[in-house]
Design a protein around this motif. Sequence first.
Motif, PDB file in Angstrom:
ATOM      1  N   MET A 221     -19.816  14.712 -17.700  1.00  0.00           N
ATOM      2  CA  MET A 221     -18.491  14.163 -17.950  1.00  0.00           C
ATOM      3  C   MET A 221     -18.445  12.668 -17.649  1.00  0.00           C
ATOM      4  N   GLU A 222     -19.134  12.206 -16.632  1.00  0.00           N
ATOM      5  CA  GLU A 222     -19.126  10.775 -16.298  1.00  0.00           C
ATOM      6  C   GLU A 222     -19.763   9.968 -17.438  1.00  0.00           C
ATOM      7  N   GLN A 223     -20.865  10.442 -17.962  1.00  0.00           N
ATOM      8  CA  GLN A 223     -21.495   9.744 -19.084  1.00  0.00           C
ATOM      9  C   GLN A 223     -20.612   9.802 -20.331  1.00  0.00           C
ATOM     10  N   TRP A 224     -19.971  10.934 -20.536  1.00  0.00           N
ATOM     11  CA  TRP A 224     -19.062  11.053 -21.676  1.00  0.00           C
ATOM     12  C   TRP A 224     -17.880  10.105 -21.526  1.00  0.00           C
ATOM     13  N   ALA A 225     -17.365   9.921 -20.309  1.00  0.00           N
ATOM     14  CA  ALA A 225     -16.240   9.012 -20.066  1.00  0.00           C
ATOM     15  C   ALA A 225     -16.655   7.570 -20.363  1.00  0.00           C
ATOM     16  N   VAL A 226     -17.874   7.199 -19.985  1.00  0.00           N
ATOM     17  CA  VAL A 226     -18.367   5.853 -20.297  1.00  0.00           C
ATOM     18  C   VAL A 226     -18.486   5.665 -21.803  1.00  0.00           C
ATOM     19  N   PHE A 227     -18.963   6.685 -22.500  1.00  0.00           N
ATOM     20  CA  PHE A 227     -19.115   6.602 -23.946  1.00  0.00           C
ATOM     21  C   PHE A 227     -17.748   6.506 -24.628  1.00  0.00           C
ATOM     22  N   VAL A 228     -16.763   7.251 -24.142  1.00  0.00           N
ATOM     23  CA  VAL A 228     -15.410   7.184 -24.712  1.00  0.00           C
ATOM     24  C   VAL A 228     -14.817   5.796 -24.525  1.00  0.00           C
ATOM     25  N   ASP A 229     -14.976   5.219 -23.322  1.00  0.00           N
ATOM     26  CA  ASP A 229     -14.467   3.869 -23.079  1.00  0.00           C
ATOM     27  C   ASP A 229     -15.139   2.850 -23.987  1.00  0.00           C
ATOM     28  N   TYR A 230     -16.437   3.029 -24.224  1.00  0.00           N
ATOM     29  CA  TYR A 230     -17.148   2.114 -25.119  1.00  0.00           C
ATOM     30  C   TYR A 230     -16.615   2.218 -26.541  1.00  0.00           C
ATOM     31  N   ARG A 231     -16.380   3.429 -27.049  1.00  0.00           N
ATOM     32  CA  ARG A 231     -15.906   3.605 -28.415  1.00  0.00           C
ATOM     33  C   ARG A 231     -14.457   3.166 -28.589  1.00  0.00           C
ATOM     34  N   LEU A 232     -13.657   3.234 -27.521  1.00  0.00           N
ATOM     35  CA  LEU A 232     -12.260   2.812 -27.610  1.00  0.00           C
ATOM     36  C   LEU A 232     -12.073   1.320 -27.359  1.00  0.00           C
ATOM     37  N   ARG A 233     -13.150   0.627 -27.010  1.00  0.00           N
ATOM     38  CA  ARG A 233     -13.066  -0.807 -26.759  1.00  0.00           C
ATOM     39  C   ARG A 233     -12.738  -1.529 -28.079  1.00  0.00           C
ATOM     40  N   PRO A 234     -11.829  -2.521 -28.062  1.00  0.00           N
ATOM     41  CA  PRO A 234     -11.457  -3.212 -29.312  1.00  0.00           C
ATOM     42  C   PRO A 234     -12.639  -3.843 -30.024  1.00  0.00           C
ATOM     43  N   SER A 235     -13.583  -4.437 -29.290  1.00  0.00           N
ATOM     44  CA  SER A 235     -14.729  -5.061 -29.927  1.00  0.00           C
ATOM     45  C   SER A 235     -15.587  -4.021 -30.649  1.00  0.00           C
ATOM     46  N   THR A 236     -15.733  -2.824 -30.042  1.00  0.00           N
ATOM     47  CA  THR A 236     -16.508  -1.765 -30.693  1.00  0.00           C
ATOM     48  C   THR A 236     -15.810  -1.264 -31.949  1.00  0.00           C
ATOM     49  N   MET A 237     -14.498  -1.110 -31.890  1.00  0.00           N
ATOM     50  CA  MET A 237     -13.755  -0.638 -33.053  1.00  0.00           C
ATOM     51  C   MET A 237     -13.812  -1.655 -34.192  1.00  0.00           C
ATOM     52  N   ASN A 238     -13.739  -2.938 -33.851  1.00  0.00           N
ATOM     53  CA  ASN A 238     -13.854  -3.976 -34.889  1.00  0.00           C
ATOM     54  C   ASN A 238     -15.234  -3.953 -35.542  1.00  0.00           C
ATOM     55  N   MET A 239     -16.277  -3.772 -34.734  1.00  0.00           N
ATOM     56  CA  MET A 239     -17.638  -3.709 -35.275  1.00  0.00           C
ATOM     57  C   MET A 239     -17.803  -2.500 -36.181  1.00  0.00           C
ATOM     58  N   CYS A 240     -17.225  -1.351 -35.788  1.00  0.00           N
ATOM     59  CA  CYS A 240     -17.330  -0.149 -36.620  1.00  0.00           C
ATOM     60  C   CYS A 240     -16.606  -0.346 -37.949  1.00  0.00           C
ATOM     61  N   ASN A 241     -15.441  -0.968 -37.914  1.00  0.00           N
ATOM     62  CA  ASN A 241     -14.707  -1.219 -39.156  1.00  0.00           C
ATOM     63  C   ASN A 241     -15.477  -2.167 -40.073  1.00  0.00           C
ATOM     64  N   ARG A 242     -16.094  -3.186 -39.482  1.00  0.00           N
ATOM     65  CA  ARG A 242     -16.859  -4.142 -40.278  1.00  0.00           C
ATOM     66  C   ARG A 242     -18.074  -3.461 -40.913  1.00  0.00           C
ATOM     67  N   ASN A 243     -18.775  -2.631 -40.134  1.00  0.00           N
ATOM     68  CA  ASN A 243     -19.925  -1.918 -40.676  1.00  0.00           C
ATOM     69  C   ASN A 243     -19.511  -0.920 -41.760  1.00  0.00           C
ATOM     70  N   ARG A 244     -18.333  -0.330 -41.606  1.00  0.00           N
ATOM     71  CA  ARG A 244     -17.849   0.600 -42.627  1.00  0.00           C
ATOM     72  C   ARG A 244     -17.591  -0.130 -43.939  1.00  0.00           C
ATOM     73  N   ASP A 245     -17.024  -1.333 -43.842  1.00  0.00           N
ATOM     74  CA  ASP A 245     -16.783  -2.123 -45.057  1.00  0.00           C
ATOM     75  C   ASP A 245     -18.099  -2.535 -45.722  1.00  0.00           C
ATOM     76  N   ILE A 246     -19.100  -2.869 -44.900  1.00  0.00           N
ATOM     77  CA  ILE A 246     -20.403  -3.248 -45.457  1.00  0.00           C
ATOM     78  C   ILE A 246     -21.036  -2.069 -46.185  1.00  0.00           C
ATOM     79  N   ARG A 247     -20.931  -0.868 -45.609  1.00  0.00           N
ATOM     80  CA  ARG A 247     -21.506   0.307 -46.258  1.00  0.00           C
ATOM     81  C   ARG A 247     -20.808   0.619 -47.582  1.00  0.00           C
TER      82      ARG A 247
END
Length: 263
Positions: free
Chosen positions: A39-65
């Motif tokens: 659960m601790e590792q999962w919580a770190v992963f959730v925080d990483y995916r919910l970070r604004p910089s990560t979400m912006n990078m995912c959106n940019r990569n989605r547009d590139i694909r």
Amino acid sequence: MFKIGKLWREYRCKLWNEFYDPLMSRSDLIKNVPAGLNMEQWAVFVDYRLRPSTMNMCNRNRDIRKRQVIPHTGGAMSLSRRRNNLKIETGKNIGRAEMWKITHKRKNGIYVNEEALEIGEKIDELMLTNPKGGSNISPEDPIGVIFGKEHPSRVRGLSYGACLSLAFKGSTTRLSGMNHASSSSTSSNVEDKITQMENELATVKNQMNTLLAYIASRKDVPEHFAAIAANLVHASTNEASDYGSGAPSPNQVIGSSAGSKTD
């Protein structure tokens, strides 16, 4: 290592897509931990995916694909393994051009779309004019001609970890030879210029010695000026044992100066 990294990234994306719900809060997402994960590792992963910089990078990569209009049909098998299998089956080397055609066709032999068909036809035309280009891997093969310059950290049509210096080893050797010849020519030019400068410097030095000797021999020059001129001549010619250029020796200058003063 490149393959392992790719599989790890794909696994994380798959995990997030399965367990992420935009209607759930952060705490609910953390409680919805997948089976077998800490659960601790999962919580770190959730925080990483919910970070604004990560979400912006995912959106940019989605547009590139989305802009990638030519999908490939290579599947999970790496290009190096597929190329090696084809080499065993056909008994000949498989270049980037042939691999591009294979990995952009369906099982029935038809290209995936019109864009892939146009590129495939261009490859066929280039291979007709240069049959060896289909089996060789170089910047001048059909893939290099059609798509242009390669990215510094990857090479089109090759597997993970391929770099320019290894993929185009033969071309790099030829370029190195050209650079060596160019450097040798440059070195020769520099040596010629140095020799020319040394000759010019020796000429100026001899002319200066002659001028100083003339000043030291003049009767109307003050004595201390004549002594300075004689010392300069002696210092500038001390390294040479003779004067083939015609410049007078220090003894001649001093003797000439002394004779002029006593007359």
